[in-house]
Design an enzyme around this catalytic site. Sequence first.
Site, mmCIF file in Angstrom:
data_model
loop_
_atom_site.group_PDB
_atom_site.id
_atom_site.type_symbol
_atom_site.label_atom_id
_atom_site.label_comp_id
_atom_site.label_asym_id
_atom_site.label_seq_id
_atom_site.Cartn_x
_atom_site.Cartn_y
_atom_site.Cartn_z
ATOM 1 C CD GLU A 304 -3.017 -1.013 0.202
ATOM 2 O OE1 GLU A 304 -3.798 -1.960 0.055
ATOM 3 O OE2 GLU A 304 -3.099 0.042 -0.474
ATOM 4 N NE ARG A 308 -3.788 2.790 -0.633
ATOM 5 C CZ ARG A 308 -5.034 2.764 -0.167
ATOM 6 N NH1 ARG A 308 -5.623 3.876 0.200
ATOM 7 N NH2 ARG A 308 -5.684 1.622 -0.057
ATOM 8 C CG ASP A 437 -6.398 -7.336 -7.479
ATOM 9 O OD1 ASP A 437 -5.405 -7.640 -6.788
ATOM 10 O OD2 ASP A 437 -7.106 -6.345 -7.236
ATOM 11 C CD GLU A 572 -10.931 -1.456 -8.335
ATOM 12 O OE1 GLU A 572 -9.910 -1.313 -7.630
ATOM 13 O OE2 GLU A 572 -12.085 -1.150 -7.948
#
Length: 674
Positions: A304, A308, A437, A572
């Site tokens: 993360e 980010r 994913d 998404e």
Amino acid sequence: MSRPKRREQSAPQRVRIKDKTSRNKKKTKTAAISKRHKTSTTCATTKWKQLSRLQRSLILFVLALTLVLGLLSYSHISKPRIDLSKKDDWLEMNDVGLKPAFPDVKINPVVGPDSVTGMKGPKIPIFQRPPTNKKFPNKRGPPSLHKNENISIVVGRQEQVQDEEENGEKQKKLVSWRGAMIEADQVTEPPLSANEKVAAAHPAPEIPAGTIPATALSGDVDRLEAVRDAFRHAWKGYKDYAWGHDELKPISKSFSEWFGLGLTLIDSLDTMWIMDLKEEFAEAKQWIEKELSFNQNVDVNLFETTIRILGGLLSTYHLTGDQLFLNKAKDLGSRLMPAFKTPSKIPFSDVNIGKGTAHPPRWTSDSSMAEVTSIQLEFRELSRLTQDPQYKEAVDEVMKQVHKLPGKHDGLIPMFINTNSGQFSHRGIYTLGARADSYYEYLLKQWLQGGKTEDELLEDYIEAINGVKKHLVRQTGPRKLTFVGELSHNRFSPKMDHLVCFLPGTLALGAHNDLPGDHMDLAAQLMETCHHMYTQMETGLSPEIAHFNMHATDSKDIIVKPADRHNLLRPETVESLFYMYRFTKDPKYRDWGWQILKSFNKYTKVSDGGYTSINNVRDPENPEPRDKMESFFLGETLKYFYLLFSDDMELLSLDKYIFNTEAHPLPIWPSPPK
């Protein structure tokens, strides 16, 4: 001569004489009334006979008409009253044509460009309720929703609200969401009444030369400006109540900390630059320059923090050329490197950026595959910019090991990998949802980033997509919607996370770069399904997880379990709409995105600033706000909306930039000379 003396009478005699006298008087009076009535009747009869036949007919017609009108009026007045406390009765009132109210929920009107008026909300019956002072428990909401407050629900008729708007009047109003009375400044606002009003209310400012091409604001100017307004509104909430902190809690007007590194602020930097919100950008830059320090004793998640914060700093450096952001990125990158000091060189999930130590989660020695294989774009770019190879070498080693690992299923990978052994764990479960994913996304994007020279990455990507088509792609029974399910020990589950809606965009990007044409066909089919994940919900917003109906029935294609009904403002679907529009120019993708933006405004916008995730996309009357605005709403969702509606195909051209999985654009490297 004297009058003879009257004889004395007994009491009973006197009563009988009195009664007799009274009866005689009544008889006389009755006879007189009867005589007058007979005389009157005789007179009236005589006059009626003297009228002509036409006159008598007209009088009778008027009497009959009066009687009919009286009966109709009585039946209308005597309709049974509807019990507004029952949901079925509310729906019935709407069904019979009751006009919806405009629930203007601002209790403290916002002054300035963020004020929004004249916006429609869900159908609510018109009623007034006296003030109450009750405690309404809502265990799922923030603590501020549990307070005792004097609440007055004021819902005006549509015509009254319109008159108030025309006269410039603003009333302080409040709204009720089942189980909790929420002040208007804590509740989500309805959407804009018409998209034409957006452009009129917020004319596009002049863009300094050389910042963003003028063509970026041509065409759908109202939609672009609506996205800018949405960002301003989200940023206002963050600035007012969460400045310098990680995430905004818009309903309770507070903040939450994850890493304590100004997560939302850094995640939003390149979005502000792209939208030409230079005043907001300057404020954020000043905070980074004066306040941001990575020398903190804090554990952060490697994945993360990389996508980010490191990704946000790198992309902002490329857009602005400001060395400040590269220096901060280099400092952070070096502090994340201890995560790779493992026996297998597969990184730990957590690292203390102050102490220089790393560790797996407390409950396992595993890392998820998405975590360890979706940090490559950022570390590789950091090495290119700093000319320090350690970053690229560390993440490339991970990909080399995963490439040759046993345990794949036609290119599909399990969700976890052990940091000690370097082997897959929890084998037999294959998904393109959470924990796996972005592995597939980064296979293609690393290949593109490196100038299409790393053949192993391309081979793994092609094999994986073939595995997806072979094992995970199915169709629903009712509408034949194509979706991607999951495989658990050879058993298929028709379950698809909203996260999987990244796949249409990734497939389209591959097809644009000369990969098989049927990738684009699958992209279009999956894009249709992701669109239905929104349109088949009562709020027009997708759930976090959908299950698909594979039986040939007349029922809906999508089934949503109660635990999966939340919406986290995820990007998404909008991301894939952006890719699909860029490559096809089909306006339907823009229209689908516009409907999603309007639904966000209707059910997640909080009046005093910010947007909130919600718990229930199936209930438009009570979407149940979660009191949290994820940083990716500004970093990804609103950025992809803006790029979707822009007419400038050179604004972050997909032939020059690739986006990391947090929507931070990084340049595609020049191809080496042949």
